[in-house]
Design a protein around this motif. Structure first.
Motif, PDB file in Angstrom:
ATOM      1  N   ILE A  74       0.766  -1.338  -0.074  1.00 50.53           N
ATOM      2  CA  ILE A  74      -0.002   0.050  -0.065  1.00 50.53           C
ATOM      3  C   ILE A  74       0.898   1.369   0.047  1.00 50.53           C
ATOM      4  O   ILE A  74       0.795   1.988  -0.775  1.00 50.53           O
ATOM      5  N   ASN A  75       1.804   1.317   0.987  1.00 48.11           N
ATOM      6  CA  ASN A  75       2.705   2.304   0.986  1.00 48.11           C
ATOM      7  C   ASN A  75       4.065   1.760   1.865  1.00 48.11           C
ATOM      8  O   ASN A  75       4.034   1.745   3.048  1.00 48.11           O
ATOM      9  N   PRO A  76       5.148   1.474   0.898  1.00 43.46           N
ATOM     10  CA  PRO A  76       6.273   0.861   1.607  1.00 43.46           C
ATOM     11  C   PRO A  76       6.681   1.406   2.805  1.00 43.46           C
ATOM     12  O   PRO A  76       7.380   0.954   3.795  1.00 43.46           O
ATOM     13  N   GLU A  77       6.801   3.069   2.630  1.00 44.00           N
ATOM     14  CA  GLU A  77       7.538   3.619   3.725  1.00 44.00           C
ATOM     15  C   GLU A  77       6.608   3.566   4.909  1.00 44.00           C
ATOM     16  O   GLU A  77       7.259   3.220   6.091  1.00 44.00           O
ATOM     17  N   TYR A  78       5.255   3.788   5.041  1.00 40.77           N
ATOM     18  CA  TYR A  78       4.642   3.356   6.240  1.00 40.77           C
ATOM     19  C   TYR A  78       4.738   1.913   6.586  1.00 40.77           C
ATOM     20  O   TYR A  78       4.678   1.792   7.909  1.00 40.77           O
ATOM     21  N   GLU A  79       4.805   1.088   5.639  1.00 39.47           N
ATOM     22  CA  GLU A  79       4.556  -0.404   5.977  1.00 39.47           C
ATOM     23  C   GLU A  79       5.850  -0.506   6.960  1.00 39.47           C
ATOM     24  O   GLU A  79       5.529  -1.358   7.913  1.00 39.47           O
ATOM     25  N   ALA A  80       7.083  -0.030   6.692  1.00 39.02           N
ATOM     26  CA  ALA A  80       8.584  -0.367   7.337  1.00 39.02           C
ATOM     27  C   ALA A  80       8.264   0.311   8.727  1.00 39.02           C
ATOM     28  O   ALA A  80       8.703   0.060   9.555  1.00 39.02           O
ATOM     29  N   PHE A  81       7.684   1.465   8.630  1.00 41.75           N
ATOM     30  CA  PHE A  81       7.657   2.475   9.779  1.00 41.75           C
ATOM     31  C   PHE A  81       6.913   2.000  10.971  1.00 41.75           C
ATOM     32  O   PHE A  81       7.342   2.196  12.034  1.00 41.75           O
ATOM     33  N   PHE A  82       5.879   1.505  10.559  1.00 45.93           N
ATOM     34  CA  PHE A  82       5.146   1.038  11.750  1.00 45.93           C
ATOM     35  C   PHE A  82       5.277  -0.462  12.117  1.00 45.93           C
ATOM     36  O   PHE A  82       4.358  -1.076  12.795  1.00 45.93           O
ATOM     37  N   GLN A  83       6.160  -1.134  11.574  1.00 40.98           N
ATOM     38  CA  GLN A  83       6.175  -2.624  11.558  1.00 40.98           C
ATOM     39  C   GLN A  83       6.274  -3.150  13.078  1.00 40.98           C
ATOM     40  O   GLN A  83       5.722  -4.113  13.200  1.00 40.98           O
ATOM     41  N   ARG A  84       7.299  -2.659  13.569  1.00 37.86           N
ATOM     42  CA  ARG A  84       7.552  -3.457  14.871  1.00 37.86           C
ATOM     43  C   ARG A  84       7.545  -2.504  16.011  1.00 37.86           C
ATOM     44  O   ARG A  84       8.224  -1.614  16.177  1.00 37.86           O
ATOM     45  N   GLY A  85       7.137  -3.006  17.164  1.00 40.77           N
ATOM     46  CA  GLY A  85       7.146  -2.323  18.328  1.00 40.77           C
ATOM     47  C   GLY A  85       8.638  -2.485  19.072  1.00 40.77           C
ATOM     48  O   GLY A  85       9.272  -3.078  18.431  1.00 40.77           O
ATOM     49  N   ILE A  86       8.607  -2.269  20.215  1.00 43.68           N
ATOM     50  CA  ILE A  86       9.999  -2.560  21.024  1.00 43.68           C
ATOM     51  C   ILE A  86       9.827  -2.998  22.190  1.00 43.68           C
ATOM     52  O   ILE A  86       8.946  -2.838  22.998  1.00 43.68           O
ATOM     53  N   ASP A  87      10.977  -3.776  22.576  1.00 44.62           N
ATOM     54  CA  ASP A  87      10.919  -4.259  24.201  1.00 44.62           C
ATOM     55  C   ASP A  87      11.820  -3.317  24.892  1.00 44.62           C
ATOM     56  O   ASP A  87      12.971  -2.949  24.143  1.00 44.62           O
ATOM     57  N   PRO A  88      11.477  -2.857  26.191  1.00 44.20           N
ATOM     58  CA  PRO A  88      12.193  -1.726  26.624  1.00 44.20           C
ATOM     59  C   PRO A  88      13.489  -2.503  27.476  1.00 44.20           C
ATOM     60  O   PRO A  88      13.766  -2.308  28.494  1.00 44.20           O
ATOM     61  N   ALA A  89      14.333  -2.723  26.440  1.00 43.65           N
ATOM     62  CA  ALA A  89      15.740  -3.385  26.808  1.00 43.65           C
ATOM     63  C   ALA A  89      16.294  -2.231  27.542  1.00 43.65           C
ATOM     64  O   ALA A  89      17.180  -2.235  28.673  1.00 43.65           O
ATOM     65  N   SER A  90      16.484  -1.181  26.709  1.00 44.02           N
ATOM     66  CA  SER A  90      17.126   0.222  27.324  1.00 44.02           C
ATOM     67  C   SER A  90      16.468   1.193  26.522  1.00 44.02           C
ATOM     68  O   SER A  90      16.227   1.371  25.533  1.00 44.02           O
ATOM     69  N   LEU A  91      16.623   2.500  27.449  1.00 41.10           N
ATOM     70  CA  LEU A  91      16.251   3.533  26.815  1.00 41.10           C
ATOM     71  C   LEU A  91      16.762   4.267  25.802  1.00 41.10           C
ATOM     72  O   LEU A  91      16.063   4.889  24.688  1.00 41.10           O
ATOM     73  N   ASP A  92      18.055   3.963  25.692  1.00 44.35           N
ATOM     74  CA  ASP A  92      18.785   4.111  24.583  1.00 44.35           C
ATOM     75  C   ASP A  92      18.281   3.551  23.151  1.00 44.35           C
ATOM     76  O   ASP A  92      18.091   4.584  22.241  1.00 44.35           O
ATOM     77  N   VAL A  93      18.119   2.245  23.260  1.00 46.40           N
ATOM     78  CA  VAL A  93      17.624   1.779  21.878  1.00 46.40           C
ATOM     79  C   VAL A  93      16.119   2.202  21.755  1.00 46.40           C
ATOM     80  O   VAL A  93      15.747   2.587  20.468  1.00 46.40           O
ATOM     81  N   ALA A  94      15.125   2.411  22.694  1.00 46.77           N
ATOM     82  CA  ALA A  94      13.976   3.331  22.441  1.00 46.77           C
ATOM     83  C   ALA A  94      14.090   4.392  21.679  1.00 46.77           C
ATOM     84  O   ALA A  94      13.560   4.826  20.890  1.00 46.77           O
ATOM     85  N   GLN A  95      15.186   5.213  22.241  1.00 47.03           N
ATOM     86  CA  GLN A  95      15.173   6.720  21.733  1.00 47.03           C
ATOM     87  C   GLN A  95      15.729   6.777  20.443  1.00 47.03           C
ATOM     88  O   GLN A  95      15.318   7.271  19.399  1.00 47.03           O
TER      89      GLN A  95
END
Ligand SMILES: [Fe+2]
Length: 423
Positions: A74-95
């Motif tokens: 549909i929209n490759p940019e958005y598809e990649a952008f919204f693909q995966r959540g995060i596990d809060p391993a560290s704040l650095d990774v989240a940022q």
């Protein structure tokens, strides 16, 4: 080549109804934060609300239409952008994972509508079961998206819970407190706990629910009721840290419920991190149950059989426990005698997940699932602990013996209670 099984009209209608039910609840839940809180990040290690509003339909589109059925983007940019959540391993990774700027809410809504249209079209017309396509064996990709969305409903509510009350729409619920029940323990006889299931023996399970793994468990004793806020107050007076949802107001302990701060309900189960649950058990000279002991207490019976649910074989309904969004907060422990297990243990499903002492690991014969290979495998790191059961905001679709949930030992935002055991 095995024969392709045509999906019946009745199955399609059920899939469509379930998808639309999930989408309606998503719309309702995304309406709880105030519009100006849309880019807020009340749990710093999680994305802002806008991410999840795009992620849920994106995941459904990618998993079923794009990956399993080979449908066009549909929209490759958005598809990649919204693909995966995060596990809060560290704040650095989240940022690092945070993009410099987010799309507008209107753009996200437009993308979500396009994803929904393509998913519904597939549910109406596509070949949903195909033994020759690993992602479509037993309609795996369909079940995957139908369970992924309600899982996000629960974690979304963890995030909404941390919003200041003035930044959300506040639903009104009555809250009941009672006398704490008399402390009782149940004796669970030695026997076999069957973890997991054989592939094909249940309509759907995530990869971490397979294969079947029988575990011999010795006799033990377990608390009939979950540890309550009242019980934990005694521990606090002995020097423990307060649980994450407790608030001190005018010198008195209160509870931050989803939509109110209320005087601490002493008969409700205490929600704590795994570390805090373990510390309490140690203070009592006891310990947390293993995953296999939870299974024995919940599903085992004195005659040696194992049940589908603590109460028997009947599917979960509102008489069996506090789950499936009947409310957003706990009720007093022991409120559902019809949900008790064969040993008389209360609330093993509902009113909060149950911490176990077992770290999250693969069952014997684990294979990453074709339609979502990273679902579990990234978390077998010895740092996540298994939770069983259900919370007030766990969808009834997710209630089954084999379902396993997991979090870091110090994650404080989860609706998880516990009880203690001893040999
Ligand atoms: Fe997700």
């Amino acid at each position: 080549m095995q024969t392709i099984i045509p999906t019946t009209t009745a199955e399609r209608e059920t899939f469509i109804a379930d998808y639309e039910r999930n989408r309606r609840r998503s719309e309702f839940l995304f309406g709880l934060p105030s519009p100006d809180a849309y880019y807020d990040r009340p749990i710093p290690l999680r994305h802002p609300f806008i991410f999840y509003e795009g992620h849920i339909p994106d995941f459904s589109f990618l998993t079923l239409v794009h990956n399993a059925l080979g449908g066009a983007s549909i929209n490759p940019e958005y598809e990649a952008f919204f693909q995966r959540g995060i596990d809060p391993a560290s704040l650095d990774v989240a940022q690092q994972a945070a993009p410099p700027s987010w799309p507008s809410r209107e753009e996200v809504a437009r993308f979500a509508r396009a994803c929904d249209a393509r998913v519904l079209e597939a549910l109406r017309t596509a070949q949903l079961e195909d033994p020759n396509n690993p992602q479509l064996v037993d309609a795996q990709a369909v079940h995957n998206i139908l369970e992924h969305e309600p899982m996000h409903h629960e974690t979304l509510l963890y995030i909404i819970h941390q919003l200041p009350l003035e930044r959300k729409r506040r639903l009104r619920f009555e809250h009941e407190d009672r006398q704490r029940p008399t402390y009782r323990r149940a004796r669970v006889a030695a026997g076999i706990a069957t973890l997991g299931a054989r592939p094909g023996s249940i309509p759907f399970g995530w990869d971490n629910e397979f294969d079947e793994e029988p575990v011999a468990v010795g006799t033990f004793e377990i608390d009939v009721d979950s540890v309550t806020n009242g019980d934990y107050l005694d521990f606090l007076e002995a020097g423990a840290e307060p649980p994450p949802f407790w608030r001190m107001k005018d010198g008195v302990w209160h509870l931050l419920a989803q939509f109110d701060v209320i005087p601490l309900p002493k008969s409700w189960p205490v929600y704590v991190s795994h570390d805090q649950a373990e510390a309490y058990a140690r203070w009592k000279g006891l310990r947390l149950p293993t995953e296999a002991e939870y299974h024995r207490a919940a599903f085992g019976t004195p005659d040696g059989d194992e049940r589908a649910f603590p109460w028997g074989e009947e599917p979960p309904d509102a008489s069996r426990g506090n789950f499936d969004f009947a409310r957003y907060d706990p009720v007093p422990v022991g409120s559902y005698p019809l949900g008790a297990s064969a040993w008389g243990v209360n609330d093993l499903i509902g009113n909060g997940w149950e911490w176990t002492s077992s770290d999250f690991r693969p069952l014997r014969g684990f294979t990453p699932m074709a339609s979502y290979p990273v679902y579990s495998a990234d978390f077998f790191d010895g740092k996540h602990y298994v939770m069983k059961g259900a919370s007030p905001v766990t969808d009834r679709r997710l209630i089954r013996r084999t379902l396993r949930n997991w979090f870091y030992a110090d994650y404080p935002y989860v609706y998880a209670k516990f009880r203690t055991v001893s040999v």
